[in-house]
Motif scaffolding. Structure first.
Motif, PDB file in Angstrom:
ATOM      1  N   PHE A 155       0.744  -1.115  -0.063  1.00  0.00           N
ATOM      2  CA  PHE A 155       0.020   0.033  -0.099  1.00  0.00           C
ATOM      3  C   PHE A 155       1.042   1.263   0.106  1.00  0.00           C
ATOM      4  N   LEU A 156       1.989   1.187   0.677  1.00  0.00           N
ATOM      5  CA  LEU A 156       2.820   2.403   0.924  1.00  0.00           C
ATOM      6  C   LEU A 156       3.508   2.442  -0.544  1.00  0.00           C
ATOM      7  N   ASN A 157       3.970   1.552  -1.105  1.00  0.00           N
ATOM      8  CA  ASN A 157       4.494   1.478  -2.344  1.00  0.00           C
ATOM      9  C   ASN A 157       3.650   2.081  -3.264  1.00  0.00           C
ATOM     10  N   LEU A 158       2.339   1.775  -3.189  1.00  0.00           N
ATOM     11  CA  LEU A 158       1.257   2.375  -4.365  1.00  0.00           C
ATOM     12  C   LEU A 158       1.383   3.851  -3.830  1.00  0.00           C
ATOM     13  N   LEU A 159       1.367   4.405  -2.853  1.00  0.00           N
ATOM     14  CA  LEU A 159       1.381   5.754  -2.561  1.00  0.00           C
ATOM     15  C   LEU A 159       2.503   6.576  -3.020  1.00  0.00           C
ATOM     16  N   ARG A 160       3.490   5.774  -3.066  1.00  0.00           N
ATOM     17  CA  ARG A 160       4.869   6.571  -3.501  1.00  0.00           C
ATOM     18  C   ARG A 160       4.694   7.156  -5.076  1.00  0.00           C
ATOM     19  N   CYS A 161       3.609   6.530  -5.721  1.00  0.00           N
ATOM     20  CA  CYS A 161       3.466   6.779  -7.130  1.00  0.00           C
ATOM     21  C   CYS A 161       2.663   8.057  -7.406  1.00  0.00           C
ATOM     22  N   PHE A 162       2.175   8.558  -6.091  1.00  0.00           N
ATOM     23  CA  PHE A 162       1.451   9.850  -6.249  1.00  0.00           C
ATOM     24  C   PHE A 162       2.302  10.924  -6.115  1.00  0.00           C
ATOM     25  N   SER A 163       1.927  12.112  -6.937  1.00  0.00           N
ATOM     26  CA  SER A 163       2.570  13.335  -6.879  1.00  0.00           C
ATOM     27  C   SER A 163       1.745  14.407  -6.680  1.00  0.00           C
ATOM     28  N   PHE A 164       1.993  15.457  -6.658  1.00  0.00           N
ATOM     29  CA  PHE A 164       0.688  16.624  -6.163  1.00  0.00           C
ATOM     30  C   PHE A 164      -0.019  16.606  -7.461  1.00  0.00           C
ATOM     31  N   PRO A 165       0.410  16.730  -8.752  1.00  0.00           N
ATOM     32  CA  PRO A 165      -0.401  16.786  -9.809  1.00  0.00           C
ATOM     33  C   PRO A 165      -1.397  15.618 -10.024  1.00  0.00           C
ATOM     34  N   ARG A 166      -0.737  14.324  -9.802  1.00  0.00           N
ATOM     35  CA  ARG A 166      -1.476  13.284  -9.640  1.00  0.00           C
ATOM     36  C   ARG A 166      -2.690  13.127  -8.807  1.00  0.00           C
ATOM     37  N   LEU A 167      -2.347  13.852  -7.484  1.00  0.00           N
ATOM     38  CA  LEU A 167      -3.407  13.624  -6.370  1.00  0.00           C
ATOM     39  C   LEU A 167      -4.438  14.761  -6.753  1.00  0.00           C
ATOM     40  N   LEU A 168      -4.054  15.910  -7.382  1.00  0.00           N
ATOM     41  CA  LEU A 168      -4.962  16.866  -7.809  1.00  0.00           C
ATOM     42  C   LEU A 168      -5.875  16.417  -8.665  1.00  0.00           C
ATOM     43  N   ASN A 169      -5.440  15.737  -9.909  1.00  0.00           N
ATOM     44  CA  ASN A 169      -6.140  15.049 -10.825  1.00  0.00           C
ATOM     45  C   ASN A 169      -7.038  14.062 -10.180  1.00  0.00           C
ATOM     46  N   TYR A 170      -6.699  13.128  -9.119  1.00  0.00           N
ATOM     47  CA  TYR A 170      -7.681  12.075  -8.504  1.00  0.00           C
ATOM     48  C   TYR A 170      -8.648  12.781  -7.897  1.00  0.00           C
ATOM     49  N   LEU A 171      -8.670  13.989  -7.195  1.00  0.00           N
ATOM     50  CA  LEU A 171      -9.668  14.614  -6.687  1.00  0.00           C
ATOM     51  C   LEU A 171     -10.517  15.347  -7.666  1.00  0.00           C
ATOM     52  N   LYS A 172     -10.017  15.626  -8.759  1.00  0.00           N
ATOM     53  CA  LYS A 172     -10.842  16.097  -9.961  1.00  0.00           C
ATOM     54  C   LYS A 172     -11.853  15.057 -10.368  1.00  0.00           C
ATOM     55  N   VAL A 173     -11.141  14.014 -10.720  1.00  0.00           N
ATOM     56  CA  VAL A 173     -11.949  12.801 -11.186  1.00  0.00           C
ATOM     57  C   VAL A 173     -13.027  12.490 -10.208  1.00  0.00           C
TER      58      VAL A 173
END
Length: 342
Positions: free
Chosen positions: A8-26
């Protein structure tokens, strides 16, 4: 730290701020669409499934790849195709599943595809029948950086295994699993996270405890049980397990079997990702195995144009209006999977 928590932590490492922002938009656009009943998409995919090949060495009875029943062309993903796709989605995508139809390890450059995704800090996963995981290939698999490896093991004896995995050899599955686990230790790697996936059908349902024990003995990270998708189920099917817990169907009051899933008029998958076929077609879901619902063609269109197209939004709107009228939705597993950890 448990292997599950580390994954799970390994998956979280793949997030960046732009990717997190995009996730929230979706995420927000999905719930806005549910509320309004009209499809709106405010971000790019957070995950995609990629088809390396349609070829398979097995002949499983409920699989169009194994049965060689495709009406679409068969082939392998071309080298370099993903470079442009990943470039277009660099600020949004964080999860790439390299599986749709076929056995991924048949693709001659399969692990190069994984490495291309890892260069872009994507979490990578695939599903395999493990027949090609010899010592050399297992070492390369661990070295590739693959994050998650799902190994199909639908029986704990050869007699049971081959009833569904036609032409398959259980000892090859076990050998391949041992090879991956050994090379993880040799290379001091915590990846890939290894899952035994057990498709529960009538002839193997008595072996669910045995496969959990086998998983422990071999040292896999998790054992999951999956319900079987059956194409002919209304009047019953010989593959249906007796234990309803492991079936995605139930007997209705009319004497016909029906899917347990209530098929609510919503589907997160239509907002969070899509499937790319080996020849560049964009289809909405992994249940569209024959690519009947083509949203676009990346050989002639940009991903952005396809993702935000009027046709794609019409399909999303149709889901919100009456999901039960869409053919690929009527056998959907959403809400009907069961699993247990080792």
């Amino acid at each position: 730290m448990s292997s599950g928590l580390w994954d799970f932590l390994n998956l979280l490492r793949c997030f960046s701020f732009p990717r997190l922002l995009n996730y929230l938009k979706v995420f927000v656009s999905f719930y806005w669409s549910k509320w309004t009943g009209k499809a709106s998409i405010w971000g790019d995919p957070i995950s995609i499934s990629i088809e390396p090949t349609t070829a398979c060495n097995l002949g499983c009875p409920e699989c169009p790849s194994g049965l060689k029943q495709f009406t679409r062309p068969e082939g392998n993903l071309k080298e370099g195709f993903l470079t442009d796709v990943f470039a277009q989605l660099k600020s949004s995508l964080f999860y790439a599943t390299f599986y749709f139809q076929g056995e991924p390890f048949i693709h001659p450059q399969f692990l190069d595809l994984i490495q291309e995704a890892k260069k872009r800090k994507l979490y990578t996963a695939t599903s395999t029948n493990a027949h090609f995981l010899n010592d050399v290939q297992a070492k390369k698999t661990v070295e590739s950086g693959l994050d998650r490896l799902i190994i199909s093991i639908d029986g704990t004896t050869q007699e049971t295994y081959e009833k569904y995995r036609v032409n398959g050899k259980l000892d090859k599955v076990i050998e391949g699993t041992k090879n991956i686990i050994r090379w993880k230790k040799e290379l001091k790697s915590r990846t890939p996270y290894i899952i035994f996936q057990f498709l529960v059908v009538s002839h193997n349902e008595h072996q669910t405890e045995e496969v959990k024990q086998l998983g422990k003995e071999l040292g896999v990270d998790e054992v999951k049980f999956k319900t079987a998708q059956l194409y002919d189920y209304e009047n019953g099917n010989a593959l249906m397990p007796k234990n309803e817990k492991f079936s995605r169907y139930k007997l209705g009051s009319n004497g016909k079997y029906q899917i347990k899933n209530p098929l609510d008029n919503q589907c997160w998958r239509m907002w969070q990702g899509c499937v790319l076929t080996w020849d560049g077609l964009v289809v909405p879901c992994c249940f569209d195995k024959d690519a009947k619902h083509q949203m676009g063609d990346l050989k002639i269109e940009s991903f952005n144009d396809v993702w935000n197209s009027e046709g794609y939004n019409r399909f999303r709107s149709a889901i919100l209006k009456s999901r039960s009228e869409i053919d690929i939705c009527t056998n959907c597993t959403e809400g009907t999977k069961v699993w247990e950890d080792v």
